[in-house]
Design a protein around this motif. Structure first.
Motif, PDB file in Angstrom:
ATOM      1  N   LYS A 177     -37.483   4.376  30.839  1.00  0.00           N
ATOM      2  CA  LYS A 177     -38.289   3.586  31.756  1.00  0.00           C
ATOM      3  C   LYS A 177     -37.639   3.575  33.132  1.00  0.00           C
ATOM      4  CE  LYS A 177     -40.759  -0.829  31.923  1.00  0.00           C
ATOM      5  NZ  LYS A 177     -40.922  -2.180  31.313  1.00  0.00           N
ATOM      6  N   PHE A 178     -38.437   3.312  34.164  1.00  0.00           N
ATOM      7  CA  PHE A 178     -38.006   3.310  35.562  1.00  0.00           C
ATOM      8  C   PHE A 178     -37.593   4.707  36.026  1.00  0.00           C
ATOM      9  CE2 PHE A 178     -36.425  -0.804  33.717  1.00  0.00           C
ATOM     10  CZ  PHE A 178     -37.481  -1.576  34.143  1.00  0.00           C
ATOM     11  N   ASP A 207     -33.785   6.027  38.713  1.00  0.00           N
ATOM     12  CA  ASP A 207     -34.332   4.927  39.481  1.00  0.00           C
ATOM     13  C   ASP A 207     -34.010   3.658  38.695  1.00  0.00           C
ATOM     14  OD1 ASP A 207     -35.270   6.419  41.569  1.00  0.00           O
ATOM     15  OD2 ASP A 207     -37.304   6.597  40.800  1.00  0.00           O
ATOM     16  N   SER A 208     -34.473   2.515  39.171  1.00  0.00           N
ATOM     17  CA  SER A 208     -34.159   1.284  38.459  1.00  0.00           C
ATOM     18  C   SER A 208     -35.266   0.269  38.661  1.00  0.00           C
ATOM     19  CB  SER A 208     -32.821   0.704  38.944  1.00  0.00           C
ATOM     20  OG  SER A 208     -32.968   0.070  40.194  1.00  0.00           O
ATOM     21  N   PHE A 209     -35.129  -0.878  38.023  1.00  0.00           N
ATOM     22  CA  PHE A 209     -36.093  -1.961  38.198  1.00  0.00           C
ATOM     23  C   PHE A 209     -35.938  -2.608  39.566  1.00  0.00           C
ATOM     24  CE2 PHE A 209     -32.265  -3.973  36.769  1.00  0.00           C
ATOM     25  CZ  PHE A 209     -32.252  -5.238  37.334  1.00  0.00           C
ATOM     26  N   SER A 264     -36.953  -7.537  40.930  1.00  0.00           N
ATOM     27  CA  SER A 264     -36.982  -6.256  41.639  1.00  0.00           C
ATOM     28  C   SER A 264     -36.632  -6.381  43.119  1.00  0.00           C
ATOM     29  CB  SER A 264     -38.377  -5.634  41.516  1.00  0.00           C
ATOM     30  OG  SER A 264     -39.354  -6.498  42.097  1.00  0.00           O
ATOM     31  N   GLU A 690     -31.150  -6.146  33.382  1.00  0.00           N
ATOM     32  CA  GLU A 690     -32.313  -5.281  33.273  1.00  0.00           C
ATOM     33  C   GLU A 690     -33.408  -5.921  32.425  1.00  0.00           C
ATOM     34  OE1 GLU A 690     -28.541  -2.925  33.657  1.00  0.00           O
ATOM     35  OE2 GLU A 690     -29.278  -4.556  32.379  1.00  0.00           O
ATOM     36  N   ASN A 693     -36.558  -2.393  28.581  1.00  0.00           N
ATOM     37  CA  ASN A 693     -36.534  -0.982  28.925  1.00  0.00           C
ATOM     38  C   ASN A 693     -36.298  -0.159  27.668  1.00  0.00           C
ATOM     39  OD1 ASN A 693     -33.382  -0.090  28.947  1.00  0.00           O
ATOM     40  ND2 ASN A 693     -33.587  -2.207  29.659  1.00  0.00           N
TER      41      ASN A 693
END
Length: 702
Positions: A177-178, A207-209, A264, A690, A693
């Motif tokens: 995810k992300f 990428d990330s949240f 976020s 996080e 995910n």
């Protein structure tokens, strides 16, 4: 009381009941035997020829299987599996930082740890990857008489994968995810009957949240083993890391409300661009057997690292922060960092046993030396309240600020030499005495180039260690030990004075057991250290000494096969860590009361992993669940009202062998999407955890 608070007590009771139900006494598990086998072939420093079960020290091992099952690829994530370890300030996400048994190191520097017995945590080498890691040892409690310059809570030693003479390897592709993607590989083989090679590494693009925040990393770690003769092995290992990431101080939390902003929300400036980390490392070791079981281990390690980049960080000084006036305008500083380090370590060690006066002595003699240089430059633009600001609810990025000017430029060198000796005596069939002492002489020199102020200091320390072991039978031993130690501290305070080294003394008593298919350690500890560094309450750019702190607690680590197909890994710690006496910051007049808790250290910390072996349609597989509980913590060293709430995370994993060469795996983390905080420096610099995910991986073995 929160309904999840009793979880550690339940885990402790349930596991203890399972231990009590075991019927027989057996030797260490196959997994532990494998670890011992690796240690013998590639001998670890500071170990000697004394079995782990007879050493007066708690030891926790994070195996490769445990790390792989949980889909863990970073060092910081791996340490979450230990109840004794808690996360600390991670430098905008660019380094690994942790406390052991409640004691953190310098909160503005990465945490120290060992890599095959060599210092690897000093300097700014980014987030350590696990692509070349065989297992991780957490050597808890007193050990300074051997390791030197170590925290009283313990030392982490990472053991890397070594070249093998039979071909093996894998390629693994992961996606999550992300938009998180990772390619990892490992290959080893013998070139001939004398020379073996191994090449492993990883490339990831995450990428990330977090809005705008991503991480790109490349790791390459080749190694070579050469069998000089039947008794001597020469090993060389190389490391290369390049990492790019937008500097991220995390969220702000007002009135202890974790939902002040969406998880976020990024409060820096995307146009600052990524901060870049470059690091290389070399290790060369010689392992040889001399005569009658005596061995010589010698080696040299060299590391260099560099970190450069801009960031836009929330202003922490209350008088300069508009947010505390209008509730929506965040005043920021713009900073530029340029950090470089070089670290050279030499080490030699002789170990073996001899019979004297009817007593068997296991002797360990060693010497080491290091030459460490650290260059830290911090430039800063700091305007009045409301300048270079961001609306936290409706952020509009793209603000510009004047170019930062140098706040300080520290050019520091440390030189040290150490000598140590330990004698482990088998007094009787059941009683063992371990006595050791280490002598260190350290020289520090620092020039602050902005003010052109130079300072230096030299000191010597004698670190004793004494331990006693009672072997009730091969499956149950009791031990106790005492040790004194110290840690040199880098940098200066606001007045450009160098810091005195941290001083510590620690005591531990415990039991190591192997009942049936259950092995573990139960330990009680009591440690104290002085000259602890923390952020200066009115100038977070600098640090100040907090004074003394004491940590007392209990730990339980267990690996148990509940039946033939189900096994559990439990790690739990209760840590009561507090300041001793009132501490006054002379520059700012800020009082830290007696008995204050330390930042980011929970009282209760627990990890439980249950793994079930499966057979489906003739295919072998696994499924498991992971529980991670972290108790409430203090979020700011000078603001006792800022508390980080406790949390419990649930994760699931499953894997399946599709063919003899091909397997697939799925990991789900934070299954119930809990809002939580990893760590905090201040209520305006708080790192969120996080959300829900997942990660899917496919691995091809050859």
């Amino acid at each position: 009381m929160s309904p999840i608070t009793p979880l550690p007590y339940f885990l402790l009771f349930a596991t203890a009941a399972n231990v009590a139900a075991q019927a027989g006494i057996e030797q260490a598990s196959v997994e532990q035997s494998a670890i011992e086998h690796i240690s013998v072939r590639h001998k670890q420093a500071y170990r000697g020829d004394v079995p782990l079960r007879l050493q007066p020290q708690a030891m926790e091992t994070l195996s490769l299987e445990l790390l792989t099952d949980n889909g863990i690829s970073s060092f910081q994530q791996a340490l979450d599996l230990s109840g004794s370890i808690a996360r600390q300030n991670n430098g905008g996400g660019l380094w690994d930082s942790f406390s052991i048994r409640g004691f953190p190191g310098n909160e503005n520097m990465p945490s120290g740890y060992l890599l095959n017995g060599f210092n690897a945590g000093r300097g700014f080498s980014g987030n350590r990857d696990l692509s070349n890691v065989e297992y991780i040892e957490i050597m808890k409690g007193p050990g300074s008489a051997l390791f030197g310059r170590s925290e009283p809570g313990g030392t982490v030693n990472i053991i890397t994968k070594k070249p093998q003479f039979e071909q093996q390897g894998y390629l693994q592709l992961s996606a999550g995810k992300f938009d998180q993607y990772r390619l990892e590989g490992d290959y080893t083989n013998g070139v001939n009957d004398k020379l073996a090679i191994r090449v492993n590494g990883a490339v990831q693009d995450y990428d990330s949240f977090r809005d705008y925040v991503g991480n790109k990393k490349t790791v390459f770690t080749p190694s070579v083993s050469y069998l000089v003769n039947d008794h001597t092995t020469l090993n060389y290992e190389f490391e290369y890391l390049k990492q790019e990431q937008l500097f991220d101080r995390g969220l702000l939390v007002l009135n202890n409300n974790l939902r002040t902003l969406p998880r976020s929300r990024y409060l820096g400036e995307p146009d600052d661009g990524p901060t870049e980390v470059d690091a290389t490392g070399h290790q060369l070791t010689l392992d040889t057997t001399l005569w009658q079981g005596w061995t010589l281990l010698a080696g040299v390690g060299y590391r260099e690292s560099a970190l450069q980049g801009y960031s836009s960080d929330a202003e922490l000084a209350v008088g300069r922060q508009s947010l505390f006036t209008d509730g929506e305008t965040l005043t920021r500083q713009r900073r530029y960092r340029d950090y470089d380090s070089e670290d050279l370590t030499l080490r030699t060690e002789l170990s073996g046993n001899v019979q004297l006066g009817g007593i068997k002595h296991h002797v360990l003699l060693g010497a080491d030396a290091f030459d460490y240089s650290l260059y830290t430059r911090l430039d800063r633009y700091r305007g009045p309240a409301g300048s270079y600001s961001l609306n936290i609810y409706q952020p509009v990025y793209g603000s510009t600020a004047p170019e930062p000017v140098s706040l300080y430029i520290n050019d520091e060198t440390q030189h040290g030499v150490g000598l140590y000796v330990q004698d482990h005596l088998r007094l009787t069939e059941r009683w063992h005495l371990s006595a050791g002492v280490r002598f260190d002489r350290i020289t520090q020199e620092l020039t602050e180039l902005v003010s052109d102020i130079s300072s230096s200091q030299q000191f010597s320390r004698l670190s004793p260690r004494l331990g006693l072991v009672y072997e009730h039978h091969p499956g149950l031993t009791f031990y106790t030990n005492y040790s004194e130690g110290f840690v040199p501290l880098s940098g200066t305070d606001f007045n450009r004075n160098m810091f005195e080294p941290e001083e510590s003394e620690s005591f531990e008593v415990g039991a190591k057991f192997s009942f049936g298919t259950t092995q573990g350690t139960l330990a009680l500890f009591d440690a104290e250290k002085s000259n602890i560094l923390t952020s200066d309450p009115l100038n977070a750019t600098f640090q100040a000494t907090l004074g003394r702190a004491r940590s007392r607690g209990i730990e339980l680590d267990i690996h148990s096969h509940l039946n033939n197909n189900l096994y559990a890994d439990l790690s739990y710690a209760f840590m009561d860590t507090r300041t001793v006496g009132e501490a006054l910051n002379a520059d700012w007049g800020s009082q830290v009361p007696d008995g204050s808790r330390l930042v980011n250290v929970p009282k209760h910390n627990a990890s439980l992993v249950l793994t079930q072996l499966l057979q489906m349609a003739g295919k072998e597989g696994k499924a498991g669940v992971r529980l991670h509980y972290v108790g409430s913590r203090l979020g700011d060293s000078v603001n006792p009202d800022y508390q980080l709430p406790s949390f419990t995370l649930v994760g699931l994993f499953t894997s399946m062998e599709l063919t003899p060469q091909l397997s697939a795996q799925l990991n789900i983390n934070n299954l119930f999407d809990r809002h939580y905080v990893h760590n905090s420096y201040n209520e305006l610099w708080t790192v969120p955890g996080e959300p829900l995910n997942y990660q899917a991986s496919i691995r091809y073995r050859f």
